[in-house]
Design an enzyme around this catalytic site. Structure first.
Site, PDB file in Angstrom:
ATOM      1  N   SER A  11       0.834  -1.196   0.000  1.00  0.00           N
ATOM      2  CA  SER A  11       0.000   0.000   0.000  1.00  0.00           C
ATOM      3  C   SER A  11       0.878   1.260   0.000  1.00  0.00           C
ATOM      4  O   SER A  11       0.713   2.166  -0.821  1.00  0.00           O
ATOM      5  CB  SER A  11      -0.905  -0.044   1.238  1.00  0.00           C
TER       6      SER A  11
ATOM      7  N   LYS B 107       2.175   3.718  -3.758  1.00  0.00           N
ATOM      8  CA  LYS B 107       1.944   5.164  -3.916  1.00  0.00           C
ATOM      9  C   LYS B 107       3.262   5.909  -4.076  1.00  0.00           C
ATOM     10  O   LYS B 107       3.377   6.827  -4.876  1.00  0.00           O
ATOM     11  CB  LYS B 107       1.151   5.692  -2.708  1.00  0.00           C
TER      12      LYS B 107
HETATM   13  N1  URA Z   1      -0.429   3.729   5.354  1.00  0.00           N
HETATM   14  C1  URA Z   1      -0.797   3.340   4.120  1.00  0.00           C
HETATM   15  O1  URA Z   1      -0.758   4.117   3.173  1.00  0.00           O
HETATM   16  N2  URA Z   1      -1.195   2.058   3.944  1.00  0.00           N
HETATM   17  C2  URA Z   1      -1.229   1.161   4.948  1.00  0.00           C
HETATM   18  O2  URA Z   1      -1.576   0.028   4.713  1.00  0.00           O
HETATM   19  C3  URA Z   1      -0.844   1.580   6.244  1.00  0.00           C
HETATM   20  C4  URA Z   1      -0.438   2.880   6.415  1.00  0.00           C
END
Ligand code: URA
Length: 427
Positions: free
Chosen positions: A186, A190
Site C-alpha cells: 500500500s 503510492k
Molecule cells: N499507510 C498506508 O498508506 N497504507 C497502509 O496500509 C498503512 C499505512
C-alpha cells in the site's frame, strides 16, 4: 485473463498456495471493474493476512497496484529527486522541515502526502493551518515547483495507485490493516507511482506508532526497502522509537510554529536530530555531499520553506489560529518524569479537535497539546506539564480525559536503554 475464479484464488491462498502473476493481475483488475465482489476481496485479504505473500507475489501485487493508475514522470529535472515517508507518529512534523532542508542542499523533494486519520496527525492538515495554503496541485504544477523551489508538499492525487484507496478502506473495516505485505504494498505502490528516484522510510515503533514492537517494524522496513529496490527506487529505512511525542507541539498550527523554530536553527533537539539523520540519508542516496546542519543554521532551509509555502498560495508571515481555550495540567507530585506516553498525548490532541475520526471530518487548526516536560526531567509538584488548546469546553474535557494516564513520575532518575542494534536498514 478470464480463466480465473475468485473463489479458487481465495481457497488456494487460504490453503497456502502461491498466487501467480497472472492471478494477481486478474484479481486486482477484476476488483477495480467490480467483477470481484467486496466480500470476495475481503476473504482474499484475510487469507493474505494469515498466509502472507512471498517476495515474488509481493512484487507482483505491488506492480499491479501501481499499474492501476498513473505514474508521475519526474525525470529530466535539473536536481535529483528524493522523498521521505513516515509511517506516522505523535508530533511528527519532520516533513515540514525536511523537504525544504533537503531542497536547500540541492535535491528536489516531491512529498505527496495524505491526511491524518486517528491519533497521528497528517502533514497536509498541519500546513492547511497556514492561511491561503493549497494542498491540491496539478502534475504540471508539481514539476514546475520542484524545478523552481526544489520542494513540494501536496496532496497525492486520486490517480496514484487508485486500487489502494479501495483496498485500504476495505482493510480498515475487515481487520486486515496490520499485515506486513499489505501495508508495504500500500505504502510503496503510492511512493513508487509518485516517480521519486530515491526514498527514505522513517518506520516508527512504540506506543505512538501503529506498530509497537521493534522487530515487526524492522520486518516492515526490510520488506518496503526490498520493494523499493525491486522497482528501481534507491530505498533505505530508519527505525525510529515513538514511545514519547516528538518535540513539544502536537497539533496543527502549533506544529507549524515549532517547525519554523527548527528551520531557523532552534527548536527541540529531538526534532532537529531526527530531521538531520533523515536528511543525511536522503542526501547520501542521491550523492550530494552537503552537511544539512549548515543549511538550518545559515537560514537557507527557512528561505526555501518560505518559497515553498508562497508557491502554494500560503503566507509564511501570517498569524496562525490561536485556540480560545487553554488549560494547564500540573504535575501531581515532585519527582523524575519516567514516561510521557505518545499514544495518550496523540489521542488527547485528536480529541481536542486536531485530528479526525472519519476521513470526511474537519480538523481544528488551533487545537492540540503542548508537552512542557521531557522524559528524565526533574519536576516540582504543581509545575505545568501539559498545556491543552481547544476551541470549546467539550473538546477540552475530552482531551483532558485522554491524558489521565499519560505521565508517570517516580522517585529515581530513570535510565533509558540505548536503542538496540542498527537503526538504518539498507537493501
Ligand atoms: N499507510 C498506508 O498508506 N497504507 C497502509 O496500509 C498503512 C499505512
Amino acid at each position: 485473463m478470464s480463466d480465473f475464479s475468485a473463489v479458487e484464488l481465495i481457497t488456494g491462498k487460504r490453503d497456502g498456495a502461491a498466487l501467480s502473476d497472472e492471478a494477481i493481475a486478474w484479481v486486482l483488475e477484476a476488483y477495480q471493474r467490480d467483477d470481484v465482489a467486496e466480500e470476495q476481496m475481503s476473504a482474499l485479504l484475510m487469507a493474505i493476512y494469515f498466509r502472507g505473500l512471498s517476495p515474488r507475489e509481493l512484487t507482483g501485487w505491488t506492480d499491479r497496484m501501481i499499474a492501476s493508475g498513473e505514474r508521475l514522470d519526474l525525470r529530466g529535472l535539473s536536481r535529483p529527486t528524493v522523498d521521505k515517508h513516515s509511517t506516522g507518529g505523535v508530533g511528527d512534523k519532520i516533513s515540514l522541515i525536511l523537504a525544504p532542508l533537503v531542497a536547500a542542499c540541492g535535491a528536489a523533494v516531491p512529498q505527496l502526502s495524505g491526511r491524518g486519520l486517528g491519533h497521528t496527525g497528517g502533514t497536509l492538515d498541519k500546513l492547511e493551518s497556514i492561511p491561503g495554503w493549497r494542498a491540491s496541485l496539478s502534475n504540471d504544477e508539481i514539476r514546475a515547483q520542484l524545478e523552481d523551489v526544489g520542494a513540494v508538499i501536496c496532496a497525492a492525487g486520486a490517480g496514484l495507485a487508485p486500487v489502494d484507496r479501495r483496498l485500504y478502506a476495505l482493510r480498515d473495516v475487515t481487520g486486515t490493516v496490520a499485515s506486513i505485505p499489505l501495508i508495504s504494498s500500500s505504502i510503496m505502490s503510492k511512493k513508487i507511482a509518485e516517480g521519486t528516484s530515491a526514498l527514505v522510510l522513517d518506520v516508527k515503533f512504540g506506543s505512538g506508532a501503529f506498530i509497537s514492537e521493534r522487530d515487526r517494524a524492522e520486518e516492515l522496513a526490510r520488506t518496503m526497502v526490498g520493494l523499493g529496490l525491486a522497482h528501481g527506487v534507491k530505498t533505505v529505512a530508519h527505525l525510529t522509537p515513538m514511545a514519547t511525542p516528538l518535540g513539544r507541539a502536537v497539533g496543527n498550527a502549533i506544529e507549524v510554529t515549532e517547525s519554523v523554530e527548527v528551520l531557523r536553527g532552534g527548536g527541540p533537539s529531538d526534532v532537529r536530530e531526527l530531521t538531520l539523520n533523515l536528511a543525511t540519508l536522503m542526501l547520501e542516496l542521491v550523492g550530494l555531499d552537503v552537511d544539512p546542519a549548515t543549511k538550518l543554521d545559515d537560514g537557507s532551509a527557512y528561505e526555501v520553506y518560505r518559497r515553498m509555502i508562497e508557491a502554494q498560495g500560503g503566507d509564511p508571515d501570517a498569524t496562525l489560529a490561536e485556540a480560545p481555550l487553554r488549560h494547564v495540567v500540573e504535575a501531581p507530585r515532585a519527582g523524575y518524569v519516567e514516561r510521557v506516553d505518545a499514544l495518550a498525548v496523540g489521542v488527547a490532541a485528536w480529541r481536542l479537535g486536531a485530528g479526525r475520526a472519519r476521513k470526511e471530518d474537519d480538523v481544528s487548526a488551533s487545537a492540540g497539546v503542548m508537552v512542557l516536560v521531557r522524559e528524565g526531567a526533574l519536576v516540582e509538584a504543581g509545575q505545568p506539564v501539559f498545556e491543552l488548546l481547544a476551541e470549546d469546553q467539550s473538546h477540552l474535557e475530552r482531551g483532558l480525559e485522554a491524558l489521565t494516564d499519560s505521565l508517570l513520575i517516580g522517585d529515581d532518575e530513570p535510565r533509558f536503554p540505548a536503542s538496540p542494534g542498527e537503526n538504518v536498514i539498507r537493501g
